[in-house]
Design an enzyme around this catalytic site. Sequence first.
Site, PDB file in Angstrom:
ATOM      1  N   ASN A  13       0.895  -1.271   0.012  1.00 19.66           N
ATOM      2  CA  ASN A  13       0.241  -0.048   0.079  1.00 19.66           C
ATOM      3  C   ASN A  13       1.025   1.243   0.156  1.00 19.66           C
ATOM      4  O   ASN A  13       0.680   2.206   0.755  1.00 19.66           O
ATOM      5  CB  ASN A  13      -0.891  -0.008   1.146  1.00 19.66           C
ATOM      6  CG  ASN A  13      -2.121   1.061   1.014  1.00 19.66           C
ATOM      7  OD1 ASN A  13      -2.357   1.684   0.000  1.00 19.66           O
ATOM      8  ND2 ASN A  13      -2.713   1.321   2.199  1.00 19.66           N
ATOM      9  N   GLU A  52       0.622  -3.178  -4.865  1.00 21.41           N
ATOM     10  CA  GLU A  52      -0.176  -2.111  -4.725  1.00 21.41           C
ATOM     11  C   GLU A  52       1.192  -1.229  -4.216  1.00 21.41           C
ATOM     12  O   GLU A  52       1.247  -0.323  -3.393  1.00 21.41           O
ATOM     13  CB  GLU A  52      -1.062  -2.117  -3.610  1.00 21.41           C
ATOM     14  CG  GLU A  52      -2.026  -0.807  -3.633  1.00 21.41           C
ATOM     15  CD  GLU A  52      -3.065  -0.824  -2.734  1.00 21.41           C
ATOM     16  OE1 GLU A  52      -4.037   0.085  -2.713  1.00 21.41           O
ATOM     17  OE2 GLU A  52      -3.466  -1.939  -2.225  1.00 21.41           O
ATOM     18  N   TYR A  70      -1.601  -9.016  -8.427  1.00 18.46           N
ATOM     19  CA  TYR A  70      -2.567  -8.095  -7.658  1.00 18.46           C
ATOM     20  C   TYR A  70      -3.715  -8.040  -8.492  1.00 18.46           C
ATOM     21  O   TYR A  70      -4.029  -7.255  -9.470  1.00 18.46           O
ATOM     22  CB  TYR A  70      -1.939  -6.802  -7.640  1.00 18.46           C
ATOM     23  CG  TYR A  70      -2.697  -5.671  -6.861  1.00 18.46           C
ATOM     24  CD1 TYR A  70      -3.330  -5.981  -5.956  1.00 18.46           C
ATOM     25  CD2 TYR A  70      -2.716  -4.314  -7.324  1.00 18.46           C
ATOM     26  CE1 TYR A  70      -4.021  -5.204  -4.973  1.00 18.46           C
ATOM     27  CE2 TYR A  70      -3.449  -3.479  -6.678  1.00 18.46           C
ATOM     28  CZ  TYR A  70      -4.237  -3.775  -5.587  1.00 18.46           C
ATOM     29  OH  TYR A  70      -4.953  -2.910  -4.856  1.00 18.46           O
ATOM     30  N   ASP A 104      -1.712 -10.329  -3.859  1.00 15.64           N
ATOM     31  CA  ASP A 104      -2.932 -10.062  -2.990  1.00 15.64           C
ATOM     32  C   ASP A 104      -3.990 -10.422  -4.261  1.00 15.64           C
ATOM     33  O   ASP A 104      -4.327  -9.744  -5.217  1.00 15.64           O
ATOM     34  CB  ASP A 104      -2.951  -8.565  -2.873  1.00 15.64           C
ATOM     35  CG  ASP A 104      -4.253  -8.104  -2.325  1.00 15.64           C
ATOM     36  OD1 ASP A 104      -5.316  -8.813  -2.335  1.00 15.64           O
ATOM     37  OD2 ASP A 104      -4.589  -6.950  -2.291  1.00 15.64           O
ATOM     38  N   ASN A 116      -7.224 -10.817  -3.522  1.00 13.11           N
ATOM     39  CA  ASN A 116      -8.363 -10.008  -3.339  1.00 13.11           C
ATOM     40  C   ASN A 116      -9.626 -10.930  -3.130  1.00 13.11           C
ATOM     41  O   ASN A 116     -10.762 -10.377  -3.223  1.00 13.11           O
ATOM     42  CB  ASN A 116      -8.484  -8.694  -4.399  1.00 13.11           C
ATOM     43  CG  ASN A 116      -8.104  -7.678  -3.566  1.00 13.11           C
ATOM     44  OD1 ASN A 116      -8.440  -7.308  -2.412  1.00 13.11           O
ATOM     45  ND2 ASN A 116      -7.443  -6.972  -4.380  1.00 13.11           N
ATOM     46  N   ASP A 168      -2.670  -2.142   5.553  1.00  9.60           N
ATOM     47  CA  ASP A 168      -3.781  -2.776   5.948  1.00  9.60           C
ATOM     48  C   ASP A 168      -3.578  -4.279   5.651  1.00  9.60           C
ATOM     49  O   ASP A 168      -4.191  -5.173   6.348  1.00  9.60           O
ATOM     50  CB  ASP A 168      -4.931  -2.460   5.349  1.00  9.60           C
ATOM     51  CG  ASP A 168      -5.065  -2.088   4.158  1.00  9.60           C
ATOM     52  OD1 ASP A 168      -3.979  -2.182   3.383  1.00  9.60           O
ATOM     53  OD2 ASP A 168      -5.962  -1.709   3.438  1.00  9.60           O
ATOM     54  N   HIS A 169      -2.474  -4.889   5.240  1.00  4.63           N
ATOM     55  CA  HIS A 169      -2.041  -6.179   4.728  1.00  4.63           C
ATOM     56  C   HIS A 169      -0.725  -6.553   5.388  1.00  4.63           C
ATOM     57  O   HIS A 169      -0.207  -5.570   5.937  1.00  4.63           O
ATOM     58  CB  HIS A 169      -1.973  -6.522   3.327  1.00  4.63           C
ATOM     59  CG  HIS A 169      -3.062  -6.179   2.218  1.00  4.63           C
ATOM     60  ND1 HIS A 169      -3.648  -7.318   1.957  1.00  4.63           N
ATOM     61  CD2 HIS A 169      -3.687  -5.197   1.866  1.00  4.63           C
ATOM     62  CE1 HIS A 169      -4.523  -6.834   0.798  1.00  4.63           C
ATOM     63  NE2 HIS A 169      -4.488  -5.625   1.073  1.00  4.63           N
TER      64      HIS A 169
END
Length: 262
Positions: free
Chosen positions: A11, A36, A107, A150, A152, A252-253
């Site tokens: 992030n 990200e 991603y 990620d 998702n 947040d990951h």
Amino acid sequence: MPFTLATWNINSVRLRAPLVERLLREAAPDVLCLQECKSPFEKIPHDRFRALGYRWMLGRGQKSYNGVAILSRLPIEEVSALDHAGLGHARHIAGRLENGVVIHNFYVPAGGDVPDREVNLKFGQKLDYLTDMRDAFRAEPPRRSILVGDLNVAPREDDVWSHRQLLRVVSHTPVEVAHLGEAQEAGAWVDVTRAHIPEGRLYSWWSYRAPDWRAADKGRRLDHLWATPDIAGAAHSSRVLKDVRGWEQPSDHVPVLATFEV
């Protein structure tokens, strides 16, 4: 040649370069896959990571969003950078180590807020991306490969804090789980993390919206580490570094790791 691999949605790699450096020093993975990155590839602070021994770096970047990178202490050469669903996004990079193992770093699109492709373009893009992943694996079955990133999607009931409450929430809807499952099956990918940690709730993401993420513990397992059957048995020591979510100005990951004896 044993090596440890980590995957982490950072992030913003430029904002959180000190956290990347801390992970490289403390966990010392041989290969770190980032998602990200939110930066053009040439503006990622290569020199800071190279100073810690990560001399090789592959990636694709975009200003302010998306972006993937592979940092490695081991020689690695780029083999592909796929644009599934024709989105023109920086969402994939793959490299080959000297031992022949190919590492795919993905991603997958988050999919927006509404799980309906008729009213939410982003959700349709996510499903199309997963479908293209499936079709690519069917067309060219992977061998001696690892897939991380990620993705998702939290596929299992114990990959989310409440299966019932999240069934209609993007990342855990049945249609997303089915699409991810088809992509996994097409490549015969083994979920290495769950092979080693088969039971119990397991998360790699906690929302910034929770005032006390640890106490609430309303997480989801969105970050995955898979391997093809020919090397999956050589993996061990899978782990999720939950405490990283508590570092200063965190993503947040959190990182997901495994070691391979290949």
